[in-house]
Scaffold this motif. Structure first.
Motif, PDB file in Angstrom:
ATOM      1  N   VAL A 196     -25.861 -40.987 -65.624  1.00 21.64           N
ATOM      2  CA  VAL A 196     -26.965 -40.614 -65.860  1.00 21.64           C
ATOM      3  C   VAL A 196     -27.420 -40.456 -65.855  1.00 21.64           C
ATOM      4  N   TYR A 257     -25.537 -45.521 -65.163  1.00 21.35           N
ATOM      5  CA  TYR A 257     -24.674 -45.675 -66.204  1.00 21.35           C
ATOM      6  C   TYR A 257     -25.469 -46.704 -67.257  1.00 21.35           C
ATOM      7  N   ARG A 258     -24.740 -45.675 -67.993  1.00 25.07           N
ATOM      8  CA  ARG A 258     -25.019 -46.635 -69.816  1.00 25.07           C
ATOM      9  C   ARG A 258     -23.944 -47.712 -69.854  1.00 25.07           C
ATOM     10  N   ARG A 259     -22.752 -48.052 -68.832  1.00 24.05           N
ATOM     11  CA  ARG A 259     -21.464 -48.482 -69.498  1.00 24.05           C
ATOM     12  C   ARG A 259     -20.206 -48.808 -67.397  1.00 24.05           C
ATOM     13  N   GLY A 298     -32.044 -48.394 -68.853  1.00 23.63           N
ATOM     14  CA  GLY A 298     -32.337 -49.491 -70.412  1.00 23.63           C
ATOM     15  C   GLY A 298     -32.872 -49.974 -70.471  1.00 23.63           C
ATOM     16  N   TYR A 332     -25.806 -50.368 -63.554  1.00 25.69           N
ATOM     17  CA  TYR A 332     -24.687 -50.211 -65.042  1.00 25.69           C
ATOM     18  C   TYR A 332     -25.738 -51.660 -65.942  1.00 25.69           C
TER      19      TYR A 332
END
Length: 346
Positions: A196, A257-259, A298, A332
């Protein structure tokens, strides 16, 4: 005689008990020296006693009188006066200079430089600056302290200081530009999955630790790094990384990162990760001066922080510092708390 005629001289010596102790030893040495001279004395024409005694009296009389000229008005403004209106009888510049000089000198009662001498010395230093374009090196503590206060009533020194500050700022910017270029010249990391956010900066570390914390949370978790077996330690709002070298410069790349991204170990001396909870949702890994952008994409919550470290070749013959380590930090979302080590280089 100085101590009798000028009480501040006694305070310079440290009081009567110090004087008595010092003079007592000197008297014993003087007696021994006198006896030794008498023992080896040979006859010689005598000097006329009258002129010798007269000269001695003149010296003893004039020396304390000269020292006594140290006296004079001593103004010691308090904090409220110095941060308020200018006292009547002083110009704005002289009053600010007096306040700053008294604050800088940290002198004790009885040893303070009189106002007249203080202003005269300030004017003398200012003339030297106007003549030479710089302030001469101070020879003692008082000169240094007066010089620090001088810009308040010496426009020439204020201009010199502004010029010096501009030069230092320029040199600092050039230095950091070279560090950025040095880090940018390293092969850029090619993520296996698209992050991201990705950014690179240089940082400085010392004592084998980089301690970073979120706003409103105190640092200090680096103390838990202990013997150095741990690569990272974490508490909510505070992260600490163990470095490979005791102190130096780092080239740090941060990726969010998102995952969970794939684990990469090839070419790295250390690869490890740890669980971390971000209370504010703004995780900017920083050395206190330079920081990566927010890696907690997040918002507030639980994350995994994975760090990759490797040492860089350093030219020890080069005078200017250079990067000694390269880091890649991946962040993440993840609730797992236990640390993991993929490559153990310690």
């Amino acid at each position: 005689m100085d101590m009798v005629l000028e009480p501040s001289c006694l305070e310079w010596w440290g009081g009567w008990h110090v004087v008595w102790w010092t003079v007592g030893h000197d008297v014993l040495e003087l007696v021994a020296s006198t006896l030794a001279l008498l023992a080896v004395r040979t006859s010689a024409p005598r000097l006329p006693r009258g002129p010798v005694v007269a000269a001695l009296v003149v010296v003893l009389a004039l020396t304390p009188a000269a020292d006594a000229t140290r006296g004079g008005k001593v103004t010691v403004p308090d904090w409220e006066e110095c941060h308020g209106a200018v006292r009547q009888g002083y110009s704005e510049e002289d009053w600010r200079f007096l306040c700053e000089a008294r604050d800088s000198l940290m002198d004790e009662p009885g040893t303070r430089m009189p106002d007249g001498r203080l202003f005269a010395y300030g004017r003398h230093l200012c003339r030297l600056v106007e003549k030479g374009g710089r302030l001469p090196d101070a020879r003692n503590g008082d000169e240094f302290d007066v010089a620090r206060a001088l810009p308040a009533n010496c426009p020439a020194l204020a201009r010199v200081n502004e010029r010096n500050q501009a030069e230092l700022k320029r040199e600092e910017e050039e230095y950091y530009a070279r560090r950025r270029a040095e880090c940018a010249a390293l092969p850029r990391h090619k993520p296996r999955t698209k992050p991201v956010r990705q950014a690179t900066t240089h940082m400085s570390v010392e004592f084998y630790a980089l301690d970073t914390s979120e706003e409103g949370f105190d640092g200090g978790v680096s103390e838990e790094l202990g013997s150095g077996d741990e690569v990272m330690v974490a508490v909510p709002g505070n992260l600490a990384f163990h470095t490979l070298t005791e102190m130096g410069l780092l080239c740090v790349t941060g990726e969010s990162y998102r995952r969970r991204p794939p684990v990469e170990t090839e070419g790295w001396d250390v690869v490890a990760e740890i669980g971390y909870r971000s209370p504010t949702g703004v995780l900017e890994i920083s050395d206190g001066s330079r920081a990566l952008p927010d890696l907690a994409v997040g918002g507030p919550g639980h994350y995994r922080v994975r760090v990759h470290q490797r040492e860089l070749g350093v030219d020890h013959d080069r005078e200017e510092p250079q990067a000694s380590e390269e880091w890649l930090i991946m962040v993440y979302p993840g609730r797992e708390k236990e640390p993991r080590t993929y490559v153990k280089g310690r």
